[in-house]
Design a protein around this motif. Structure first.
Motif, PDB file in Angstrom:
ATOM      1  N   ASN A 108       0.871  -1.170   0.000  1.00  0.00           N
ATOM      2  CA  ASN A 108       0.000   0.000   0.000  1.00  0.00           C
ATOM      3  C   ASN A 108       0.911   1.224   0.000  1.00  0.00           C
ATOM      4  OD1 ASN A 108      -1.247   2.298   1.403  1.00  0.00           O
ATOM      5  ND2 ASN A 108      -2.996   0.943   1.694  1.00  0.00           N
ATOM      6  N   LEU A 109       0.837   2.014  -1.075  1.00  0.00           N
ATOM      7  CA  LEU A 109       1.786   3.114  -1.255  1.00  0.00           C
ATOM      8  C   LEU A 109       1.761   4.089  -0.077  1.00  0.00           C
ATOM      9  CD1 LEU A 109       3.870   4.646  -2.946  1.00  0.00           C
ATOM     10  CD2 LEU A 109       1.978   5.772  -4.127  1.00  0.00           C
ATOM     11  N   GLU A 110       0.545   4.486   0.342  1.00  0.00           N
ATOM     12  CA  GLU A 110       0.473   5.496   1.405  1.00  0.00           C
ATOM     13  C   GLU A 110       1.091   4.974   2.697  1.00  0.00           C
ATOM     14  OE1 GLU A 110      -0.001   8.622   0.885  1.00  0.00           O
ATOM     15  OE2 GLU A 110      -0.268   7.990  -1.193  1.00  0.00           O
ATOM     16  N   LEU A 111       0.807   3.684   3.016  1.00  0.00           N
ATOM     17  CA  LEU A 111       1.357   3.074   4.232  1.00  0.00           C
ATOM     18  C   LEU A 111       2.893   3.010   4.151  1.00  0.00           C
ATOM     19  CD1 LEU A 111       0.982   1.484   6.935  1.00  0.00           C
ATOM     20  CD2 LEU A 111       0.922  -0.587   5.552  1.00  0.00           C
ATOM     21  N   SER A 155      13.202  -2.102   0.250  1.00  0.00           N
ATOM     22  CA  SER A 155      11.757  -2.390   0.269  1.00  0.00           C
ATOM     23  C   SER A 155      11.480  -3.659  -0.531  1.00  0.00           C
ATOM     24  CB  SER A 155      10.954  -1.237  -0.340  1.00  0.00           C
ATOM     25  OG  SER A 155       9.591  -1.627  -0.462  1.00  0.00           O
ATOM     26  N   SER A 156      10.587  -4.498  -0.001  1.00  0.00           N
ATOM     27  CA  SER A 156      10.205  -5.740  -0.692  1.00  0.00           C
ATOM     28  C   SER A 156       9.117  -5.507  -1.735  1.00  0.00           C
ATOM     29  CB  SER A 156       9.651  -6.761   0.311  1.00  0.00           C
ATOM     30  OG  SER A 156      10.586  -7.087   1.273  1.00  0.00           O
ATOM     31  N   THR A 157       8.703  -4.273  -1.934  1.00  0.00           N
ATOM     32  CA  THR A 157       7.537  -4.018  -2.791  1.00  0.00           C
ATOM     33  C   THR A 157       7.553  -4.805  -4.106  1.00  0.00           C
ATOM     34  OG1 THR A 157       6.204  -2.353  -3.925  1.00  0.00           O
ATOM     35  CG2 THR A 157       8.576  -1.964  -3.881  1.00  0.00           C
ATOM     36  N   SER A 158       6.384  -5.332  -4.474  1.00  0.00           N
ATOM     37  CA  SER A 158       6.278  -6.113  -5.705  1.00  0.00           C
ATOM     38  C   SER A 158       6.159  -5.215  -6.926  1.00  0.00           C
ATOM     39  CB  SER A 158       5.023  -6.988  -5.680  1.00  0.00           C
ATOM     40  OG  SER A 158       5.033  -7.813  -4.569  1.00  0.00           O
ATOM     41  N   CYS A 159       5.500  -4.059  -6.764  1.00  0.00           N
ATOM     42  CA  CYS A 159       5.265  -3.257  -7.968  1.00  0.00           C
ATOM     43  C   CYS A 159       5.228  -1.743  -7.751  1.00  0.00           C
ATOM     44  CB  CYS A 159       4.003  -3.732  -8.677  1.00  0.00           C
ATOM     45  SG  CYS A 159       2.607  -3.905  -7.616  1.00  0.00           S
TER      46      CYS A 159
END
Ligand code: NAI
Length: 288
Positions: A98-101, A121-125
């Protein structure tokens, strides 16, 4: 892999991916602080990790040279972010997509971290420019995208923000190697990074072939599992080209025209809905 290492790693978010990272860093001999907002979640995560490490030890699947008990002793839980990051060399954020989080969390971290720690960051996308722009410590920030399940699939995509220092990329690359992962460096951000772009290219053509009635859903999957995928499990598409002829130049000479001809027949981007979705779902849902 060496035994116990100097330096501590912090995992922020102790869900599926956070637990995997904690186990990977412990397997490489690093002390790990597993941070989450609720104590109950941290306790549950530590219990789960303890069980998994013991099971992996019993079945001979444990990574690294340290025993399961030793690896577990390297991981401790924490609900105090400031205490968690103190003296850390590397932080891996694993909170919900969640971008905002995530922006809020990196904003909090920006106020309390030193100038040395790397913030991964582990972000997927989510693109690094969306996550890290405006942070005081942007030079230390990088996306380190794992593939699920990270304990078994070693690839990690390293994606820098335009302002990420080259040394951040190099240090993260070295750290990933040290824990037995297989990092790859993207030189600039791009939507989908590399893995999902390749994955979506395959999914789109699979969708069109089944949607157009050229092949059944089951047979399409066999094309991959019993054909193309068998090659790609060992070597990538570019090395496959090189080995499929007398070298890359010869491959291009032989197949250039054919590839371009076939590629021109590819259809538009599917909407992944409607009739084809129903058709594929009817077959796939029986497999759950
Ligand atoms: P998850 O939902 O299993 O875990 C998220 C954890 O973050 C939970 O333990 C939650 O309590 C914690 N959390 C929520 N707010 C927090 C906060 N403010 N501070 C600290 N912790 C907080 O999610 P999962 O699947 O582990 O995904 C984490 C990240 O990894 C996401 O960005 C996801 O896109 C990425 N990822 C996920 C993959 C997957 O297949 N699940 C594969 C590769 C990357």
């Amino acid at each position: 892999m060496d035994p116990v290492q100097e330096g501590r790693v912090v995992i922020v978010g102790s869900g599926l991916i956070g637990c995997s990272w904690a186990m990977l860093f412990a397997s490489g001999g690093f002390q790990v602080k597993l941070y989450d907002i609720v104590q109950e979640q941290v306790t549950k995560a530590l219990e789960k990790i303890g069980k998994e490490l013991k099971e992996l030890g019993k079945t001979g699947m444990l990574k690294g040279t340290l025993t399961a008990d030793k690896q577990l002793s390297l991981i401790s839980g924490c609900t105090d972010l400031k205490a968690a990051v103190e003296g850390a060399i590397y932080l891996q954020e694993c909170t919900p997509e969640n971008l905002e989080l995530k922006k809020k969390i990196f904003g909090q971290l920006d106020l309390i971290v030193s100038n040395d720690v790397i913030l991964g960051s582990s972000t997927s996308c989510l693109m690094p420019s969306k996550l890290f722009t405006g942070l005081k410590h942007v030079k230390q920030c990088i996306v380190a995208h794992p593939v699920n399940p990270p304990y078994y699939v070693p690839l990690v995509e390293l994606v820098p923000h335009p302002e990420t220092e080259p040394s951040t990329v190099e240090k993260t690359y070295a750290l990933m190697k040290k824990i037995g992962q297989s990092p790859v460096r993207l030189t600039k951000e791009i939507d989908g990074f590399a893995l999902n772009r390749l994955q979506y290219a395959i999914i789109s053509e699979a969708w069109r072939l089944v949607g157009d009635g050229v092949i059944s859903s089951d047979d399409l999957d066999l094309v991959m599992s019993d054909g193309l995928g068998m090659r790609y499990a060992f070597i990538g598409p570019l090395e496959t080209m090189h080995l499929n002829a007398e070298g890359m130049l010869n491959y291009c000479d032989r197949y250039r025209e054919g590839m371009i001809r076939v590629l021109k027949t590819f259809g538009p981007i599917p909407d992944f809905a409607g009739k084809t979705e129903q058709k594929i779902n009817q077959v796939q849902r029986l497999k759950r």
